[in-house]
Design a protein around this motif. Structure first.
Motif, short mmCIF file in Angstrom:
data_model
loop_
_atom_site.label_atom_id
_atom_site.label_comp_id
_atom_site.label_asym_id
_atom_site.label_seq_id
_atom_site.Cartn_x
_atom_site.Cartn_y
_atom_site.Cartn_z
N HIS A 1 21.90 12.02 13.74
CA HIS A 1 23.22 12.41 13.24
C HIS A 1 23.60 13.87 13.52
CE1 HIS A 1 23.66 8.55 11.35
NE2 HIS A 1 22.46 8.68 10.80
N ARG A 2 22.72 14.80 13.27
CA ARG A 2 23.01 16.22 13.46
C ARG A 2 24.33 16.63 12.79
NH1 ARG A 2 20.68 14.07 17.68
NH2 ARG A 2 22.63 13.50 18.67
N ARG A 3 24.52 16.14 11.55
CA ARG A 3 25.75 16.41 10.81
C ARG A 3 25.85 17.87 10.41
NH1 ARG A 3 27.56 13.77 4.92
NH2 ARG A 3 29.81 14.14 5.19
N LEU A 4 27.03 18.44 10.55
CA LEU A 4 27.20 19.83 10.16
C LEU A 4 27.11 19.98 8.64
CD1 LEU A 4 30.91 21.07 10.43
CD2 LEU A 4 30.26 18.74 9.83
N ARG A 5 26.75 21.16 8.22
CA ARG A 5 26.63 21.48 6.80
C ARG A 5 28.01 21.85 6.23
NH1 ARG A 5 21.48 21.20 3.90
NH2 ARG A 5 19.91 20.96 5.54
N PRO A 6 28.17 21.72 4.91
CA PRO A 6 29.45 22.09 4.30
C PRO A 6 29.88 23.52 4.58
CG PRO A 6 28.15 20.80 2.75
CD PRO A 6 27.27 21.08 3.93
N GLU A 7 28.92 24.46 4.64
CA GLU A 7 29.31 25.85 4.92
C GLU A 7 29.91 25.99 6.31
OE1 GLU A 7 25.46 28.30 6.44
OE2 GLU A 7 25.22 27.36 4.49
N GLU A 8 29.44 25.17 7.26
CA GLU A 8 30.02 25.18 8.60
C GLU A 8 31.43 24.62 8.58
OE1 GLU A 8 26.41 24.54 11.67
OE2 GLU A 8 26.57 22.95 10.16
N PHE A 9 31.62 23.53 7.83
CA PHE A 9 32.95 22.94 7.70
C PHE A 9 33.89 23.94 7.03
CE2 PHE A 9 36.31 20.24 6.08
CZ PHE A 9 36.42 19.23 7.03
N GLY A 10 33.37 24.69 6.05
CA GLY A 10 34.18 25.71 5.39
C GLY A 10 34.69 26.75 6.37
N GLY A 11 33.88 27.10 7.37
CA GLY A 11 34.33 28.02 8.40
C GLY A 11 35.45 27.44 9.23
N ARG A 12 35.37 26.14 9.51
CA ARG A 12 36.46 25.47 10.26
C ARG A 12 37.75 25.51 9.43
NH1 ARG A 12 32.51 26.06 13.21
NH2 ARG A 12 31.13 24.37 13.84
N VAL A 13 37.62 25.22 8.13
CA VAL A 13 38.80 25.24 7.25
C VAL A 13 39.41 26.64 7.22
CG1 VAL A 13 39.60 24.97 4.87
CG2 VAL A 13 37.95 23.35 5.81
N HIS A 14 38.57 27.66 7.10
CA HIS A 14 39.05 29.05 7.02
C HIS A 14 39.82 29.43 8.29
CE1 HIS A 14 38.92 33.31 5.81
NE2 HIS A 14 38.67 33.57 7.08
N ASN A 15 39.25 29.15 9.44
CA ASN A 15 39.91 29.52 10.70
C ASN A 15 41.17 28.70 10.95
OD1 ASN A 15 38.29 31.67 11.70
ND2 ASN A 15 36.68 30.22 12.25
N HIS A 16 41.16 27.46 10.49
CA HIS A 16 42.36 26.63 10.62
C HIS A 16 43.49 27.17 9.73
CE1 HIS A 16 44.53 22.79 11.35
NE2 HIS A 16 45.00 23.00 10.11
N MET A 17 43.15 27.49 8.49
CA MET A 17 44.17 27.97 7.56
C MET A 17 44.72 29.34 7.97
SD MET A 17 44.64 25.60 5.31
CE MET A 17 45.47 26.41 3.93
N ASN A 18 43.87 30.16 8.59
CA ASN A 18 44.31 31.49 9.03
C ASN A 18 45.01 31.47 10.38
OD1 ASN A 18 43.45 32.85 6.77
ND2 ASN A 18 41.45 33.38 7.61
N GLY A 19 45.05 30.33 11.03
CA GLY A 19 45.71 30.22 12.32
C GLY A 19 44.86 30.67 13.49
N ALA A 20 43.57 30.98 13.26
CA ALA A 20 42.69 31.41 14.35
C ALA A 20 42.29 30.23 15.24
CB ALA A 20 41.44 32.07 13.79
N ALA A 21 42.39 29.04 14.72
CA ALA A 21 42.05 27.84 15.49
C ALA A 21 42.82 26.67 14.88
CB ALA A 21 40.55 27.58 15.45
N LYS A 22 42.84 25.55 15.61
CA LYS A 22 43.50 24.35 15.11
C LYS A 22 42.48 23.21 15.17
CE LYS A 22 47.69 21.54 15.58
NZ LYS A 22 48.04 21.71 14.17
N TYR A 23 42.10 22.72 14.02
CA TYR A 23 41.07 21.68 13.94
C TYR A 23 41.63 20.41 13.31
CZ TYR A 23 37.76 25.50 14.82
OH TYR A 23 37.07 26.58 15.36
N PRO A 24 41.10 19.26 13.66
CA PRO A 24 41.59 17.98 13.10
C PRO A 24 41.06 17.71 11.70
CG PRO A 24 39.82 17.55 14.65
CD PRO A 24 40.06 19.03 14.70
N ILE A 25 41.47 18.55 10.76
CA ILE A 25 41.04 18.41 9.36
C ILE A 25 42.10 17.62 8.60
CG2 ILE A 25 40.46 19.66 7.24
CD1 ILE A 25 39.70 22.05 9.10
N HIS A 26 41.67 16.63 7.84
CA HIS A 26 42.60 15.78 7.11
C HIS A 26 43.46 16.61 6.16
CE1 HIS A 26 44.13 12.43 4.73
NE2 HIS A 26 43.64 11.59 5.64
N SER A 27 44.74 16.30 6.13
CA SER A 27 45.70 17.13 5.37
C SER A 27 45.45 17.11 3.87
CB SER A 27 47.12 16.64 5.66
OG SER A 27 47.28 15.29 5.25
#
Length: 517
Positions: A341-367
């Motif tokens: 599986h190699r599933r990412l950890r919640p802290e990694e997902f939190g980084g995706r959320v942070h960068n998505h919300m700040n506009g630094a990146a665009k990730y397919p995170i459920h609304s």
């Protein structure tokens, strides 16, 4: 001169067993052969994954400890070398994996280990974890944000605390949140719990995490070192990125006063420093102290007028099986973690959320997460969208799914349910005071050994979630995987006893009763 003759008299052996010599050796060989053959007759298992590794930039895959770019996305060349090492299994290839800092990967070669008893770790199935973009994934992430926000609220105060009510209300709005509910709603009474039998009865914490532990001639009160309230970590982006790259963390702030576990932070600290099979070992010692009444009714020595169990069906037997099952459960966990599986950890997902919300990146995170009260609450308190971690180092350096703690707890709890009477009522139940300095009598419904063992498994697995290092499904599915390991172990041993024995009977986490012969 007459030669003297010396005669050697062959003495008869002292062995009086019913099977001796070659007869015994052949019987032992047949038992081992039949056990091995039974596993060989099972077709190879298919292991499916959720497809997250195909996402661009490996944004849905675990990569902590490897080098990352400024967004916290893993350097592709490093990840490819990591994957090549996992595919080859060659020890030298693991030494060539590029690392981002001083922190090392946690024992990936354990994924290939063979054991000589029980099912092979590669032959146990696990359902696919939630996918990165799914509603199920963000429901679990919202729960983690709320667990971080409520770490310092005592369990005894859940029913009256306004923040707990707010958490329950917010999680009720997620379309695929799978924590327990009452009439379709998450409530303070169901929050951060499980639907396994016994989990919704009595205090949040299992009696086996509060009761004194008999330890030889000593007695160990379950007061533990914890961290001070508000001691949260990795809420700044710079610190978060440094930790993803394998930098060493700063020290946590410890509470100088040992306490009984009273809240999520205390529970998170317990599962921060416990040794691998500590919780089922402690539960075993507590149950043994209750005497024969706590033993399973199938124990062959309960009806004997002349014998008591010890090496078989006694303390030495049960303690050995609890510890043995723990390591085997970790083997099954590590195989799934690194090779499937190699599933990412919640802290990694939190980084995706942070960068998505700040506009630094665009990730397919459920609304549903992006519009949640949990996320706005975290940003309001910490100034970032990162998941506040209870541990300075964040999660360990191995993938998330399944949780190793949960696998060990699931295996140990299953062994204990096989040897002890699940209907046995725990005497003099207790709960921790609001400050964790004392234990108070619990006056509610009777608490059974089976229910409190199930609760113990869930406490240990979701306690890691409270710290921010695991997802709910890591724990719940990990408990089930550990259970499967223990059942396989018990099955292999069931033909090795001399006693008249009707088999191990236990209730699985899903409520189904099984007999292992």
């Amino acid at each position: 001169m007459e030669e003297k003759k010396i005669y050697y008299h062959k003495e008869k052996g002292c062995l009086i067993a019913p099977k001796t010599g070659w007869k015994r050796m052949k019987a032992a060989f047949c038992i081992r052969l039949m056990s091995a053959a039974s596993h060989l007759l099972v077709p190879p298992k298919e292991h499916s994954c959720n497809g997250d590794e195909q996402l661009p930039g490996k944004i849905g895959s675990y990569s902590k400890g490897l080098p990352h770019n400024s967004l916290g996305e893993v350097v592709s060349e490093a990840y490819e070398q990591y994957m090549e090492a996992l595919k080859s299994g060659n020890p030298e290839d693991f030494e060539s994996i590029p690392m981002g800092g001083k922190v090392k990967l946690s024992n990936p070669q354990a994924s290939y280990v063979y054991d000589l008893i029980g099912p092979d770790c590669h032959q146990l199935n696990l359902s696919k974890p939630p996918a990165f973009s799914s509603a199920l994934e963000v429901g679990e992430m919202a729960e983690l944000y709320w667990q971080a926000l409520t770490r310092d609220i005592p369990f005894r105060a859940y029913e009256s605390d306004p923040l707990i009510a707010e958490a329950a209300g917010d999680l009720s709005g997620f379309s695929d949140f799978r924590g327990p509910k009452d009439n379709g709603k998450v409530t303070p009474e169901t929050l951060f719990r499980s639907e396994f039998p016994g989990n919704l009865t009595g205090p949040y914490l299992s009696q086996f995490l509060w009761k004194d532990i008999p330890f030889g001639s000593a007695v160990i009160p379950q007061k533990y070192r914890t961290a001070l309230a508000g001691s949260d970590h990795m809420t700044s982006y710079e610190e978060w990125l440094d930790i993803q790259n394998g930098s060493l963390p700063r020290e946590s702030i410890k509470d100088p006063v040992p306490r009984y576990i009273r809240n999520g932070r205390d529970l998170g600290e317990y599962v921060h420093y416990d040794f691998s099979f500590q919780c089922p070992l402690s539960a075993c010692l507590i149950l043994l102290s209750y005497g024969p009444e706590a033993l399973d009714r199938n124990n062959p020595y309960l009806k004997s007028a002349t014998q008591g169990g010890f090496i078989t069906f006694g303390a030495a037997h049960i303690l050995d099986m609890v510890t043995k099952a723990g390591r085997m459960a970790l083997e099954a966990s590590w195989f799934q973690k690194f090779l499937v599986h190699r599933r990412l950890r919640p802290e990694e997902f939190g980084g995706r959320v942070h960068n998505h919300m700040n506009g630094a990146a665009k990730y397919p995170i459920h609304s549903e997460l992006l519009e949640s009260e949990a996320l706005s609450k975290v940003f309001s308190k910490y100034g970032s969208y990162l998941l506040p971690m209870a541990y300075p180092e964040g999660c360990p350096t191995h993938p998330a799914y399944p949780a190793g703690h949960a696998c060990i707890a699931g295996a140990g709890v299953t062994i204990l349910k096989a040897f002890f009477n699940e209907s046995f009522v725990i005497p003099d139940p207790v709960e921790a005071s609001l400050d964790g300095l004392s234990l108070l009598p619990y006056p509610g419904k009777p608490l059974t050994a089976g229910g409190e063992l199930n609760k113990l498994g869930v406490n240990i697995s979701l306690g890691r979630d409270t710290a921010g290092v695991h997802w709910r499904s890591d724990g719940i599915e990990g408990l089930k995987l550990g259970e499967a390991v223990a059942i396989g172990l018990l099955r292999d041993y069931s033909s090795s006893f001399n006693e008249h024995f009707n088999g191990f009977t236990l209730t699985k986490f899903d409520g189904k009763k099984v007999t292992i012969i």
